[in-house]
Design a protein around this motif. Structure first.
Motif, mmCIF file in Angstrom:
data_model
loop_
_atom_site.group_PDB
_atom_site.id
_atom_site.type_symbol
_atom_site.label_atom_id
_atom_site.label_comp_id
_atom_site.label_asym_id
_atom_site.label_seq_id
_atom_site.Cartn_x
_atom_site.Cartn_y
_atom_site.Cartn_z
ATOM 1 N N ASN A 104 96.280 47.794 128.498
ATOM 2 C CA ASN A 104 94.910 47.780 128.012
ATOM 3 C C ASN A 104 94.836 47.036 126.679
ATOM 4 O O ASN A 104 95.458 47.442 125.699
ATOM 5 C CB ASN A 104 94.386 49.210 127.855
ATOM 6 C CG ASN A 104 92.967 49.265 127.328
ATOM 7 O OD1 ASN A 104 92.712 49.806 126.264
ATOM 8 N ND2 ASN A 104 92.027 48.698 128.071
ATOM 9 N N TRP B 261 92.883 46.102 123.450
ATOM 10 C CA TRP B 261 91.806 46.787 122.735
ATOM 11 C C TRP B 261 91.861 46.513 121.245
ATOM 12 O O TRP B 261 92.840 45.994 120.719
ATOM 13 C CB TRP B 261 91.902 48.302 122.983
ATOM 14 C CG TRP B 261 93.166 48.933 122.438
ATOM 15 C CD1 TRP B 261 94.408 48.933 123.019
ATOM 16 C CD2 TRP B 261 93.319 49.611 121.185
ATOM 17 N NE1 TRP B 261 95.312 49.590 122.216
ATOM 18 C CE2 TRP B 261 94.673 50.015 121.090
ATOM 19 C CE3 TRP B 261 92.448 49.924 120.146
ATOM 20 C CZ2 TRP B 261 95.162 50.716 119.987
ATOM 21 C CZ3 TRP B 261 92.933 50.624 119.042
ATOM 22 C CH2 TRP B 261 94.292 51.007 118.985
ATOM 23 N N CYS C 133 85.616 49.162 123.781
ATOM 24 C CA CYS C 133 86.930 49.815 123.775
ATOM 25 C C CYS C 133 86.781 51.303 123.459
ATOM 26 O O CYS C 133 87.468 52.160 124.044
ATOM 27 C CB CYS C 133 87.845 49.168 122.751
ATOM 28 S SG CYS C 133 88.145 47.407 123.014
ATOM 29 N N GLU D 254 85.534 53.285 126.564
ATOM 30 C CA GLU D 254 86.478 53.552 127.654
ATOM 31 C C GLU D 254 87.697 54.361 127.228
ATOM 32 O O GLU D 254 88.444 54.842 128.078
ATOM 33 C CB GLU D 254 86.957 52.230 128.271
ATOM 34 C CG GLU D 254 87.866 51.406 127.378
ATOM 35 C CD GLU D 254 88.398 50.140 128.051
ATOM 36 O OE1 GLU D 254 87.968 49.821 129.169
ATOM 37 O OE2 GLU D 254 89.241 49.466 127.420
ATOM 38 N N PHE E 193 90.991 56.391 129.388
ATOM 39 C CA PHE E 193 92.393 55.980 129.370
ATOM 40 C C PHE E 193 93.282 57.133 128.899
ATOM 41 O O PHE E 193 94.376 57.341 129.430
ATOM 42 C CB PHE E 193 92.575 54.746 128.487
ATOM 43 C CG PHE E 193 92.216 53.472 129.179
ATOM 44 C CD1 PHE E 193 93.202 52.659 129.722
ATOM 45 C CD2 PHE E 193 90.893 53.087 129.331
ATOM 46 C CE1 PHE E 193 92.881 51.494 130.394
ATOM 47 C CE2 PHE E 193 90.553 51.929 129.999
ATOM 48 C CZ PHE E 193 91.550 51.122 130.536
ATOM 49 N N GLY F 18 99.148 49.973 125.421
ATOM 50 C CA GLY F 18 98.052 49.235 124.808
ATOM 51 C C GLY F 18 98.553 47.960 124.148
ATOM 52 O O GLY F 18 99.726 47.846 123.800
ATOM 53 N N PRO G 276 87.517 44.522 125.723
ATOM 54 C CA PRO G 276 88.770 44.947 126.357
ATOM 55 C C PRO G 276 89.074 44.185 127.652
ATOM 56 O O PRO G 276 88.165 43.688 128.307
ATOM 57 C CB PRO G 276 88.486 46.416 126.693
ATOM 58 C CG PRO G 276 87.009 46.448 126.954
ATOM 59 C CD PRO G 276 86.409 45.464 125.983
ATOM 60 N N THR H 39 91.866 45.032 131.000
ATOM 61 C CA THR H 39 92.882 45.934 131.549
ATOM 62 C C THR H 39 93.609 45.233 132.689
ATOM 63 O O THR H 39 92.976 44.636 133.559
ATOM 64 C CB THR H 39 92.253 47.238 132.071
ATOM 65 O OG1 THR H 39 91.605 47.904 130.980
ATOM 66 C CG2 THR H 39 93.314 48.157 132.652
ATOM 67 N N LEU I 265 88.783 52.708 136.638
ATOM 68 C CA LEU I 265 90.195 52.665 136.244
ATOM 69 C C LEU I 265 91.067 53.172 137.387
ATOM 70 O O LEU I 265 92.088 52.551 137.735
ATOM 71 C CB LEU I 265 90.410 53.509 134.985
ATOM 72 C CG LEU I 265 91.858 53.672 134.503
ATOM 73 C CD1 LEU I 265 92.537 52.330 134.285
ATOM 74 C CD2 LEU I 265 91.881 54.515 133.221
#
Length: 208
Positions: free
Chosen positions: A94, A96, A103, A106, A110, A126, A173, A175, A197
């Motif tokens: 991810n 961010w 970010c 979400e 996460f 991350g 962001p 992912t 996700l």
């Protein structure tokens, strides 16, 4: 110099100024998209081998995936981390920044999903970018209960290692889901809900 001879010079100068303004505007627009966007489009040309669904999630079939680049360095906590060490696990990457509102939107999902899948062969990592200091990033993780590590990439050097035309990060962001062989299986260029996700993650976890 006569007024007539000065006119072409003024005209050329005006054109140059306009061209410079257009170039600067295009660069700024690109920066804004990459800085903190809610979505984006896939880049690169030729046969990219990935398909983007109506939900904005792009996926690649198992036999057509490309390996993730070297993603190693110091974490925001000052520890050494190499994503390649997680080969054999499904990895959720991810990208961010603590300054990025999507970010923040979400982050709770996460934190929740990473804990739920901790014992299921899944590792969350991350990549923190464009935070001038790691202090702001550490505070972000504390606020949202994020316990997995994040590489510290303030200038975006790690992100530039991804090849164009692949499922590369193009926004913050972003992912990415890596399969157990360290290859990029899925990508989203927008903030994710818990449902989206899991929609990215579950099919890759189910692969044998």
């Amino acid at each position: 110099m006569s007024a007539a001879s000065r006119a072409p010079l003024r005209s050329n100068r005006t054109r140059r100024v306009r061209r410079a303004a257009l170039t600067a505007g295009a660069a700024l627009a690109a920066l804004l998209v990459s800085a903190c966007g809610s979505g984006g489009t896939s880049g690169g040309g030729g046969n990219t081998n990935f398909v983007t669904g109506t939900d904005g999630i792009a996926t690649v079939a198992e036999g057509e995936r490309t390996p993730a680049p070297d993603l190693s360095g110091k974490t925001i906590a000052g520890k050494t981390l190499d994503v390649a060490d997680y080969k054999g696990k499904v990895v959720v990457l991810n990208v961010w920044g603590s300054w990025c509102n999507p970010c923040r939107a979400e982050a709770k999902y996460f934190a929740k999903v990473s804990k739920a899948y901790a014992g299921k062969g899944v590792q969350f990592v991350g990549i923190n970018t464009r935070d001038a200091t790691s202090g702001a990033a550490l505070a972000f993780e504390k606020d949202f209960g994020i316990t997995y590590p994040s590489l510290y990439d303030p200038t975006g050097k790690l992100l530039l290692r991804f090849k164009k035309g692949t499922l590369n990060p193009q926004a913050v962001p972003t992912t990415l889901v890596l399969d157990r062989d360290g290859k990029i299986a899925a990508r989203s260029l927008s903030a994710l809900s818990e449902e989206r996700l899991l929609k990215m993650l579950k099919p890759v976890v189910a692969e044998k």
